[in-house]
Structures are given as structure tokens and as C-alpha cells.
Design a protein around this motif. Sequence first.
Motif, PDB file in Angstrom:
ATOM      1  N   GLU A  91      18.895  23.300 -32.694  1.00  0.00           N
ATOM      2  CA  GLU A  91      18.200  22.948 -33.927  1.00  0.00           C
ATOM      3  C   GLU A  91      17.965  24.219 -34.728  1.00  0.00           C
ATOM      4  O   GLU A  91      17.743  25.300 -34.158  1.00  0.00           O
ATOM      5  CB  GLU A  91      16.852  22.285 -33.626  1.00  0.00           C
ATOM      6  N   SER A  92      18.013  24.101 -36.034  1.00  0.00           N
ATOM      7  CA  SER A  92      17.793  25.260 -36.896  1.00  0.00           C
ATOM      8  C   SER A  92      17.034  24.831 -38.134  1.00  0.00           C
ATOM      9  O   SER A  92      17.033  23.648 -38.512  1.00  0.00           O
ATOM     10  CB  SER A  92      19.122  25.904 -37.295  1.00  0.00           C
ATOM     11  N   GLU A  93      16.367  25.776 -38.761  1.00  0.00           N
ATOM     12  CA  GLU A  93      15.579  25.467 -39.950  1.00  0.00           C
ATOM     13  C   GLU A  93      16.465  25.202 -41.161  1.00  0.00           C
ATOM     14  O   GLU A  93      16.088  24.479 -42.075  1.00  0.00           O
ATOM     15  CB  GLU A  93      14.616  26.628 -40.226  1.00  0.00           C
ATOM     16  N   THR A  94      17.635  25.799 -41.172  1.00  0.00           N
ATOM     17  CA  THR A  94      18.607  25.578 -42.247  1.00  0.00           C
ATOM     18  C   THR A  94      19.935  25.178 -41.621  1.00  0.00           C
ATOM     19  O   THR A  94      20.209  25.492 -40.454  1.00  0.00           O
ATOM     20  CB  THR A  94      18.792  26.853 -43.094  1.00  0.00           C
ATOM     21  N   PRO A  95      20.809  24.488 -42.356  1.00  0.00           N
ATOM     22  CA  PRO A  95      22.100  24.080 -41.792  1.00  0.00           C
ATOM     23  C   PRO A  95      22.935  25.275 -41.339  1.00  0.00           C
ATOM     24  O   PRO A  95      22.993  26.303 -42.009  1.00  0.00           O
ATOM     25  CB  PRO A  95      22.776  23.344 -42.960  1.00  0.00           C
TER      26      PRO A  95
ATOM     27  N   ALA B  37      30.569  19.426 -41.173  1.00  0.00           N
ATOM     28  CA  ALA B  37      29.805  20.155 -42.186  1.00  0.00           C
ATOM     29  C   ALA B  37      28.633  20.837 -41.499  1.00  0.00           C
ATOM     30  O   ALA B  37      28.159  20.362 -40.454  1.00  0.00           O
ATOM     31  CB  ALA B  37      29.310  19.204 -43.277  1.00  0.00           C
ATOM     32  N   PRO B  38      28.154  21.966 -42.027  1.00  0.00           N
ATOM     33  CA  PRO B  38      26.978  22.604 -41.432  1.00  0.00           C
ATOM     34  C   PRO B  38      25.810  21.620 -41.335  1.00  0.00           C
ATOM     35  O   PRO B  38      25.636  20.752 -42.193  1.00  0.00           O
ATOM     36  CB  PRO B  38      26.674  23.751 -42.399  1.00  0.00           C
ATOM     37  N   ALA B  39      25.022  21.748 -40.282  1.00  0.00           N
ATOM     38  CA  ALA B  39      23.922  20.814 -40.054  1.00  0.00           C
ATOM     39  C   ALA B  39      22.766  21.532 -39.373  1.00  0.00           C
ATOM     40  O   ALA B  39      22.920  22.607 -38.802  1.00  0.00           O
ATOM     41  CB  ALA B  39      24.401  19.642 -39.195  1.00  0.00           C
ATOM     42  N   LYS B  40      21.581  20.899 -39.429  1.00  0.00           N
ATOM     43  CA  LYS B  40      20.397  21.456 -38.771  1.00  0.00           C
ATOM     44  C   LYS B  40      20.349  21.104 -37.288  1.00  0.00           C
ATOM     45  O   LYS B  40      19.624  21.729 -36.539  1.00  0.00           O
ATOM     46  CB  LYS B  40      19.130  20.960 -39.458  1.00  0.00           C
ATOM     47  N   ARG B  41      21.101  20.084 -36.891  1.00  0.00           N
ATOM     48  CA  ARG B  41      21.134  19.675 -35.490  1.00  0.00           C
ATOM     49  C   ARG B  41      22.580  19.645 -35.002  1.00  0.00           C
ATOM     50  O   ARG B  41      23.452  19.114 -35.686  1.00  0.00           O
ATOM     51  CB  ARG B  41      20.505  18.288 -35.291  1.00  0.00           C
ATOM     52  N   GLN B  42      22.804  20.212 -33.833  1.00  0.00           N
ATOM     53  CA  GLN B  42      24.123  20.221 -33.219  1.00  0.00           C
ATOM     54  C   GLN B  42      23.982  19.737 -31.780  1.00  0.00           C
ATOM     55  O   GLN B  42      23.005  20.066 -31.101  1.00  0.00           O
ATOM     56  CB  GLN B  42      24.722  21.627 -33.218  1.00  0.00           C
ATOM     57  N   ALA B  43      24.959  18.953 -31.322  1.00  0.00           N
ATOM     58  CA  ALA B  43      24.941  18.463 -29.945  1.00  0.00           C
ATOM     59  C   ALA B  43      26.354  18.532 -29.380  1.00  0.00           C
ATOM     60  O   ALA B  43      27.274  17.905 -29.907  1.00  0.00           O
ATOM     61  CB  ALA B  43      24.414  17.029 -29.885  1.00  0.00           C
ATOM     62  N   LEU B  44      26.513  19.306 -28.322  1.00  0.00           N
ATOM     63  CA  LEU B  44      27.800  19.458 -27.645  1.00  0.00           C
ATOM     64  C   LEU B  44      27.673  18.985 -26.208  1.00  0.00           C
ATOM     65  O   LEU B  44      26.602  19.084 -25.597  1.00  0.00           O
ATOM     66  CB  LEU B  44      28.241  20.926 -27.644  1.00  0.00           C
ATOM     67  N   SER B  45      28.767  18.491 -25.662  1.00  0.00           N
ATOM     68  CA  SER B  45      28.781  18.107 -24.256  1.00  0.00           C
ATOM     69  C   SER B  45      30.129  18.460 -23.648  1.00  0.00           C
ATOM     70  O   SER B  45      31.161  18.393 -24.313  1.00  0.00           O
ATOM     71  CB  SER B  45      28.494  16.606 -24.082  1.00  0.00           C
ATOM     72  N   VAL B  46      30.085  18.856 -22.383  1.00  0.00           N
ATOM     73  CA  VAL B  46      31.296  19.184 -21.630  1.00  0.00           C
ATOM     74  C   VAL B  46      31.294  18.312 -20.379  1.00  0.00           C
ATOM     75  O   VAL B  46      30.409  18.422 -19.529  1.00  0.00           O
ATOM     76  CB  VAL B  46      31.341  20.664 -21.231  1.00  0.00           C
ATOM     77  N   THR B  47      32.290  17.413 -20.292  1.00  0.00           N
ATOM     78  CA  THR B  47      32.423  16.523 -19.143  1.00  0.00           C
ATOM     79  C   THR B  47      33.395  17.152 -18.153  1.00  0.00           C
ATOM     80  O   THR B  47      34.497  17.554 -18.524  1.00  0.00           O
ATOM     81  CB  THR B  47      32.930  15.143 -19.582  1.00  0.00           C
ATOM     82  N   VAL B  48      33.000  17.244 -16.893  1.00  0.00           N
ATOM     83  CA  VAL B  48      33.761  17.965 -15.871  1.00  0.00           C
ATOM     84  C   VAL B  48      34.209  16.988 -14.788  1.00  0.00           C
ATOM     85  O   VAL B  48      33.455  16.099 -14.387  1.00  0.00           O
ATOM     86  CB  VAL B  48      32.903  19.091 -15.260  1.00  0.00           C
TER      87      VAL B  48
END
Length: 526
Positions: free
Chosen positions: A151-155, A263-274
Motif C-alpha cells: 500500500e502507498s499514499e500515492t499511486p 496502471a500505477p495504483a495505491k494497492r498492489q497484490a502479487l502471489s506466487v504459486t509453487v
Amino acid sequence: MKEVMVTIGRAAVLALLASPVLGRGVIAATAGQEQELASRLDACNVVWDSPGTNSSGSVPIGNGDVGANVWVEPSGDLVFYLSKTDAWDENGRLCKIGRVRVKFTPSLVVTNGFRQELRLAQGRIDITTGNGVRMGLWVDAHSPVVRLEAESETPVDCRAEVELWRLRDRPFGPGDDSHSGGGLSAQACKPVVLPDVVVTSAVPRVACYHRNTRSVYELSLQVQHLAALKGRFADPLWNLTFGASLSGKGFVSDGKQAIEPAAPAKRQALSVTVLTAQTDTPEAWLAILDQLERKAGKLNPARARLAHESWWREFWDRSWIFVNGAGTVPLPTNAHPWRVGVASDGRSRFSGAIAGPRVIGRALSAAEIAQFAGQQPATETRLDEETLATGCTVAAWIKPAGGEAGRILDKCTAGKADGITFVTFPALALRWIVGDHTIICPAGLKPGEWQHVAATADAGTGVRRIYLNGKLVKEERDDSAAETVTRGYVLQRFMNACSGRGGPPIKFNGSIFTVEAKPGASPETP
């Protein structure tokens, strides 16, 4: 069964009473004990205020089967190795699956305000940067998935790339493994290291795998004088395939081995399935991976996180051993009263405003500090006169002036290290002085704004902490031998939990958290 405090001489041990004579359910921990135990576990957290330079400065995290070595580089890149307890290659080595590099734009600021904490109770790594990016990384306790939320305050932009090093067939020699490399390379079969495969995908993700189309299994039986067993047992390495897929919510492909947000965003979610599986074809392995990825993608992120933390809470609640030695930071005493906003000689006056100052005769937990900070600014002054034998907490709401460098709370002779002082010095920094011990959290206060500040000192553990707006921003410790033993035990128990739920037993020499022998060397030579 729950734990009770057992006193032995000068040491106190929280020990699991497992005697069958006592029966079940005889002993129950009180709410106060539960709170104390949570605080003691938090005291064992690993906190860094500067980035690492390579994987030797990484922090391990895992769910018992899937693991990651995590670090933030001085450039601001977040990097982590992927590992799994059954990722055995054709030469019988437990290998890393790959490396993931997450690059933010603007880059993460890793100087002032950087903080990385391994939170043992939650099984999570939390990272805060100087430019307001907050990240949480954990390996899901119920799924073979590494999850990263930011999470970030700006994108911001967030490009994630899978980095591989097994790129082509090459001879396997002594330099690849100090134990087995020399022996295998001397055999007539001349083993090789096979390359990884990057999968071309129509969906925005990166998938890769390593497949064993050769095996040293029969050779191993031969050199161990077990050739008579050939054919009696299935080859555990043949067609064994291990790999992973990297995906992100709202991400698009950026080349064959990277993804980035649309596009730049305030929230990012990544996942790595193994996944590791022994299949007849690569396509069969990919089908299983796709199924796991879809299943993980359907989970509600908040519920998945709560379920993950619940597993860790139950794990830590099974048993506790905390050893207490003599206090390592005895709190200094003197006849001075507590002063608000000024030193004992009338100088170092606080230029801004102070509201609701408090002094409490014990070291509050992080949760208790956060609770205070989440309330409306207090107006009453509460400076308890109780003894500070076990610890101390000072807290207040402050509205500092520009360049503020005055006392917040003070019980010290001016110019002497005979007491306790909480001060904004140098300008807009927080300085916490407990006798001869001083810690400083650099610039972080905002002039002209109300902020909650607090500091704690625990005489039993030697831990001193500074909090800003309910969040821990600085910590130092001077552990006694007893606390060092406790922390070592707790961290080793955490390591076992991170790597002890896979099919094979925990590997004796580093488990799944080995790193390069030398910076810049191949990860295949731990």
C-alpha cells in the motif's frame, strides 16, 4: 494444556506441563498470562532499519513446505528466493526454484524511515519505507502460495520479474556442491545440470519449471553398494517437476518473465504459486499448477490472511518456554519529579503543544500502544508514581513546532545520565534516554500536526522501543544470557515451523533457506 510460571532460583521459566498425571485441562492461562506471552514473543521479533546487500542479509519465511529468503536491496528492489522442501533436481540436490525481483517506481526509499520486521506471531514480514510504502509478505499457511501486498499514499508502479540461472545444459562438477559434486563428477555417467523452462502463456503471468528428464537414482544405488535394489522401488527423481507461477491482480505481461500493473495504483497484490509433482508430461504438471493457482485466486485475501494468522497463533499457543534472567537495563531512580515539556534546569522547553502525557510503571505491548494511539487525544495528565522496577512507558500527544528540540517527559538531572528522558532532539527526531542507554529515531515528526508518541523500556529483557502514531519505529536491546537463550529457542522453533511440514524431513544443512557461499555466486552453490 497451558503454561504456568515456574520459579527456579533467580530464573523464571514458562514451561509446558505435559505430565499425564495432571490430566487434561487442569491448567489454564489467564488473560494476563496470554497478554504477557504475546508481548514476550513480540520481543523476539527481528527488526532491521537498513536494507540488505544480498541474500546473506535475507530473512527466512515459510509455511512448512514453501519458503522464501526475503531482503530489500539498497536500490529499493524487494527480492526473494523461492524454495520448497521437495524441489530435488536430477542430481539429487535440493534447489531453489527461482528468484523474484519486485521493482517499484518511484523507487523505495530505504534510508530514513525504513523498517523491516519479522513478526513471529503472525508469520509475516512487514516492511515500511521512507516514502510511505507499506508491504506485508507471507507464505500462506494453508496454500502453497507466497503473498505480497503493498500500500502507498500515492499511486506507484510495481514490476515483478522471475530471475532464473539454470539457462542451459552444463556439466555438473565439484564447484556445484561441496558434498556431492566431486563424487558425481568422477563417475562415468558425467551428470549435467538441466535448464529451466519458461512457459509461454496467454494470460498475464510468469510460469516456469525444472523437470528431471535424467536421474542419478540408479547411480546412487550403485555407488552405495545397493545395486541389488534396482527396479524394486520407483525412481523418486525421474520426471519430478518443480516450479512456480507469478501473477498479480490487475497486472499485465511485460515480456516473457515479468508482469506489471496496467496502471500505477495505491494497492498492489502479487502471489506466487509453487508446485512440485511427479507427472508423466510437463502438460500434466502445468494442469495441476493451473488448478492450484485458480483455487488460491478465489480466496478472499482478507480471510486468507486471517486464516494464516490463526494457524500461527495456534502454533505458538501449543507450548512456551521463556527464560528470564536478571534485569539487563535497570531503570535509574532519583528524587526528581516527572516534568512535562521542560528539563530539570528549566531549559530545553518544548515549543509546541503537549496533551495527555502519561507515565506507566511497566513496558506496554505494541498492541496496547496502538490502542492508545487510536483513541482521541487525551487531555488529562497521568504520571503514575508507582515503582519503575520492571519497566516504564511514557506517552503523549504532541504538536511540535518547526525544528522542535525540547523535552516531552523528563525525570533526569540536566546534563547527567541518572534518569529517564523522552525528547525531540535533534530537531524533530525522537530520543529515548534510559540512564546510559540512548536510542534515536531520526526525523519523522511533522511540525504543526498532532501525533502520538511513546517509548518503552523493559528492565527484564533489555528492550527499548520508540513508537510514532502507534507504530514501532525504533528498537534496541541488550539481552542477558537468559533472553539470548529464549530468543534463540524461539527463532529456531520458527525456522522448524517454516520448513517442517513438507514430505521430506528437514534437510540438515540449511534446510530450504540456504544462500550463496559468496555474494554474486550461483544460488546452486550454498
